[in-house]
Every structure is written in structure tokens, then in C-alpha cells.
Design an enzyme around this catalytic site. Structure first.
Site, PDB file in Angstrom:
ATOM      1  N   TYR A  26      36.170  37.845  34.990  1.00  0.00           N
ATOM      2  CA  TYR A  26      34.969  38.523  35.487  1.00  0.00           C
ATOM      3  C   TYR A  26      35.302  39.927  35.989  1.00  0.00           C
ATOM      4  CZ  TYR A  26      31.002  39.645  38.510  1.00  0.00           C
ATOM      5  OH  TYR A  26      29.946  40.281  39.105  1.00  0.00           O
ATOM      6  N   GLU A  84      40.631  36.332  50.360  1.00  0.00           N
ATOM      7  CA  GLU A  84      41.323  36.834  49.170  1.00  0.00           C
ATOM      8  C   GLU A  84      40.416  36.755  47.943  1.00  0.00           C
ATOM      9  OE1 GLU A  84      44.167  38.382  46.604  1.00  0.00           O
ATOM     10  OE2 GLU A  84      44.104  38.434  48.778  1.00  0.00           O
ATOM     11  N   VAL A  88      31.826  32.104  42.426  1.00  0.00           N
ATOM     12  CA  VAL A  88      30.896  31.034  42.056  1.00  0.00           C
ATOM     13  C   VAL A  88      30.599  31.221  40.581  1.00  0.00           C
ATOM     14  CG1 VAL A  88      28.598  30.059  42.434  1.00  0.00           C
ATOM     15  CG2 VAL A  88      29.916  30.916  44.391  1.00  0.00           C
ATOM     16  N   GLY A  94      23.051  32.301  42.752  1.00  0.00           N
ATOM     17  CA  GLY A  94      21.642  32.335  43.162  1.00  0.00           C
ATOM     18  C   GLY A  94      21.181  31.038  43.799  1.00  0.00           C
ATOM     19  N   GLY A  96      22.664  29.800  46.635  1.00  0.00           N
ATOM     20  CA  GLY A  96      23.065  29.807  48.036  1.00  0.00           C
ATOM     21  C   GLY A  96      24.508  29.406  48.273  1.00  0.00           C
ATOM     22  N   GLY A  98      27.352  31.011  47.415  1.00  0.00           N
ATOM     23  CA  GLY A  98      28.158  32.123  47.915  1.00  0.00           C
ATOM     24  C   GLY A  98      27.944  32.319  49.401  1.00  0.00           C
ATOM     25  N   TYR A 131      26.333  41.247  50.074  1.00  0.00           N
ATOM     26  CA  TYR A 131      27.197  41.350  51.248  1.00  0.00           C
ATOM     27  C   TYR A 131      26.558  42.215  52.334  1.00  0.00           C
ATOM     28  CZ  TYR A 131      30.762  39.454  48.101  1.00  0.00           C
ATOM     29  OH  TYR A 131      31.460  38.685  47.216  1.00  0.00           O
TER      30      TYR A 131
END
Length: 163
Positions: A26, A84, A88, A94, A96, A98, A131
Site C-alpha cells: 500500500y 510503528e 486495516v 470505514g 470504525g 482504525g 487523524y
């Protein structure tokens, strides 16, 4: 605590390694990820563990994780958590998870009297908005420095430097 989040167990190691490699993909750096199950198992469960983790489950299947360790703030005089990795899988984003993983780490901080929860994020990562919505602040005035590979070995071998 969210019932979908729990501490990582020895039996989870292979799955978490797979997820770490998915995170590297990713982040467009799969060639840089060399983590093995043996390395992760030792870091988490060896004689002197210095790494901790949580996993996110949906229907008994691990779909996300957070790996973290303690740091220390000399200014605050107490430990904190350095996150670190947080990842997900796309199909579970989406939902919840995370937020639940971060909430679990925030709970660790509060329970143990740690001063802060910190992590790095790539500038292009769309999670930056998420965040900041949690109240996290970018530390833009700081620049990250890293020594690895040959420069690290060179410094270790010659601490006095060239004459």
C-alpha cells in the site's frame, strides 16, 4: 474497549506478517519489507519483548493491526507510545476499526500514565484527514532523520570520524 480489538497472540503472528507486507505494498515499498514470522514472534513474545500489538477482527478473521512500542519524553518525564504500523485491509475500512485500534492505544496511554501517542504518516496518505479529525496534530516543524545500512555501520565502526 471495542470487542473487535484485542492484544495480538502468538497464533496471530503469520497473519500479522502478511498484513505488514500488505501495508508495504500500500505504501508503494514492498521491496523494503523483509519482516518474517520468526522476527515478529521474537519481538513480541521473546525473552525481552519490546514490541506490542493489537489486532482487529471481523467474524473471527483478522483484518487489521497496530504494532507499537514505548518511547520516552524527557520534557514530560514519562513514557509514550510510538505507533510503528497501523493497517486495516481495504474491505474493512470505514467500519470504525482504525479508530478502534487507535482508541485501544489511547486507552493504554491513559491506563499507564503515558503522555502521548505518536506516529508518522506519509504525506499522500488519505488517512491524514481522519487523524486530524481525532485531534492529532502534524509535527511539521520536525524533520525525520534515519541512519541505516552502510552509513549506520560506518558510524558504528568509526565513532571519532575522519581525522
Amino acid at each position: 474497549m471495542d470487542h473487535r480489538i484485542r492484544r495480538v497472540r502468538d497464533a496471530d503472528v503469520e497473519t500479522v506478517v502478511t498484513l505488514v507486507h500488505e501495508l508495504a505494498e500500500y505504501e508503494k515499498a514492498p521491496q523494503e519489507c523483509h519482516l518474517t514470522a520468526g522476527q515478529l514472534r521474537t519481538a513480541l513474545f521473546g525473552p525481552a519483548p519490546a514490541l506490542y500489538g493489537h489486532v482487529a477482527e471481523v467474524d473471527g478473521r483478522i483484518v487489521g493491526f497496530a504494532l507499537w512500542f514505548l518511547n520516552f519524553s524527557t520534557w514530560r518525564g514519562v513514557h509514550g507510545i510510538y505507533l510503528e504500523d497501523l493497517f486495516v485491509r481495504p474491505e474493512a475500512r470505514g467500519t470504525g476499526l482504525g479508530r478502534a485500534l487507535l482508541a485501544a492505544l489511547a486507552g493504554e496511554c491513559v491506563r499507564h500514565g503515558y503522555a502521548r501517542l505518536e506516529w508518522w504518516v506519509l504525506d499522500w496518505n488519505p488517512a491524514v484527514g481522519f487523524y486530524t479529525s481525532l485531534g492529532a496534530e502534524a509535527m511539521d516543524e520536525w524533520t525525520v532523520y534515519r541512519l541505516t545500512d552502510e552509513p549506520l555501520r560506518r558510524l558504528a565502526a568509526d565513532p571519532a570520524g575522519p581525522a
